[in-house]
Design an enzyme around this catalytic site. Structure first.
Site, short mmCIF file in Angstrom:
data_model
loop_
_atom_site.label_atom_id
_atom_site.label_comp_id
_atom_site.label_asym_id
_atom_site.label_seq_id
_atom_site.Cartn_x
_atom_site.Cartn_y
_atom_site.Cartn_z
N THR A 1 0.81 -1.22 0.00
CA THR A 1 0.00 0.00 0.00
C THR A 1 0.84 1.26 0.00
OG1 THR A 1 -0.18 -0.11 2.42
CG2 THR A 1 -1.94 -1.12 1.14
N CYS A 2 2.04 1.20 0.62
CA CYS A 2 2.86 2.41 0.68
C CYS A 2 3.39 2.76 -0.71
CB CYS A 2 4.01 2.25 1.67
SG CYS A 2 5.09 0.85 1.35
N GLY A 3 3.56 1.76 -1.57
CA GLY A 3 4.02 2.02 -2.93
C GLY A 3 2.90 1.97 -3.96
#
Length: 291
Positions: free
Chosen positions: A259-261
């Site tokens: 999710t962070c990328g």
């Protein structure tokens, strides 16, 4: 001392952030703010498992998965392939994962403990003061009992919303594909056609689950449906990888996500039917391959 002052100011900032989150929840005000799963679980007082690392750092998670599999393989020279101790490097500083563990060598018998401690440090230990302050601020606004029945996914959906219809045209605007497999151009193009046919027949809830799987939010990235060009931070990348395992067999792994990328990794499955089944299973369960 300036360091003490800075630390106090940082704690106050995270305390204020927790109060802000509490006020947003209390007044049902949606905000475009996304947290990794382990942060949401910490806010709710839930136990954080090592596989929650997949939602935070998919590359590190996959590395640990391979490490655990290697520990079970008698043909692997584990000590030579994984020469590490119970420590983590933070910049140029070595931090022990447990008291007196710096010189403890990782082996087949203790590798699960090593992975668990390492993942916990990355998700909690190195930011414990900040997370604790944020939860404290949240609980100053929202009674703990009100959060007891929520999952991490519920918490994120309440914050960022999940009732907006997800238009297919807007999805095509923010999703791009990357061929990281050995697939031919024709096979890669056929995969994309399969994907969009599947998404086209998804319900609104399933499209929201797809967005949540990729970004941690059930809403479209900011900028989508506007006339402004999208930046990289607003794009969702689908990385198509080899559809066969190391033995040459068709992959049975589920799609994975970071999710962070804002990145989804999907094996090049052999049929549209298999792609649909695996993709829906992943987004509906929020699962990560072979956990």
């Amino acid at each position: 001392d300036s360091r003490h002052t800075n630390k106090g100011g940082q704690r106050d900032a995270f305390l204020a952030l927790g109060r802000f989150l509490g006020l947003c929840l209390w007044f049902n005000h949606e905000i475009p703010l996304t947290f990794s799963r382990h942060v949401a679980k910490f806010m709710l007082g839930r136990e954080i498992a090592w596989h929650d690392l997949a939602f935070y750092n998919a590359q590190l998670y996959q590395g640990f998965k391979h490490m655990l599999l290697a520990a079970r393989d008698a043909d692997v020279d584990f000590a030579n392939d994984y020469p590490c101790n119970f420590e983590v490097m933070v910049g140029t500083k070595s931090v022990e994962l447990a008291a007196g563990s710096r010189d403890r060598v990782v082996d087949r018998d203790n590798v699960h403990e090593y992975v668990r401690l390492y993942a916990r440090y990355m998700m909690e230990g190195c930011v414990m003061d900040e997370l604790t302050a944020m939860r404290e601020g949240l609980l100053q606004i929202i009674p703990k009992d009100f959060l007891s029945g929520l999952t991490a996914e519920d918490f994120q959906l309440l914050l960022s919303g999940g009732t907006t219809k997800v238009d297919l045209a807007n999805l095509t605007q923010c999703i791009s594909f990357e061929n990281s497999s050995s697939a031919s151009d024709d096979d890669f193009a056929r995969f994309q056609v399969w994907f969009w046919k599947i998404v086209n027949k998804m319900t609104t809830e399933q499209r929201q689950q797809l967005l949540y799987f990729a970004t941690g939010s059930a809403s479209l990235p900011s900028g989508v449906a506007d006339d402004h060009p999208l930046g990289d931070s607003s794009r969702i990348r689908i990385d198509v990888v080899n559809g066969r395992d190391s033995a040459g067999n068709a992959s049975q792994a589920l799609p994975t996500a970071s999710t962070c990328g804002q990145r989804i990794v999907i094996p090049l499955y052999e049929s549209k039917r298999q792609l649909r089944r695996k993709l829906l299973q992943a987004i509906e369960c929020q699962s990560y391959a072979n956990m």
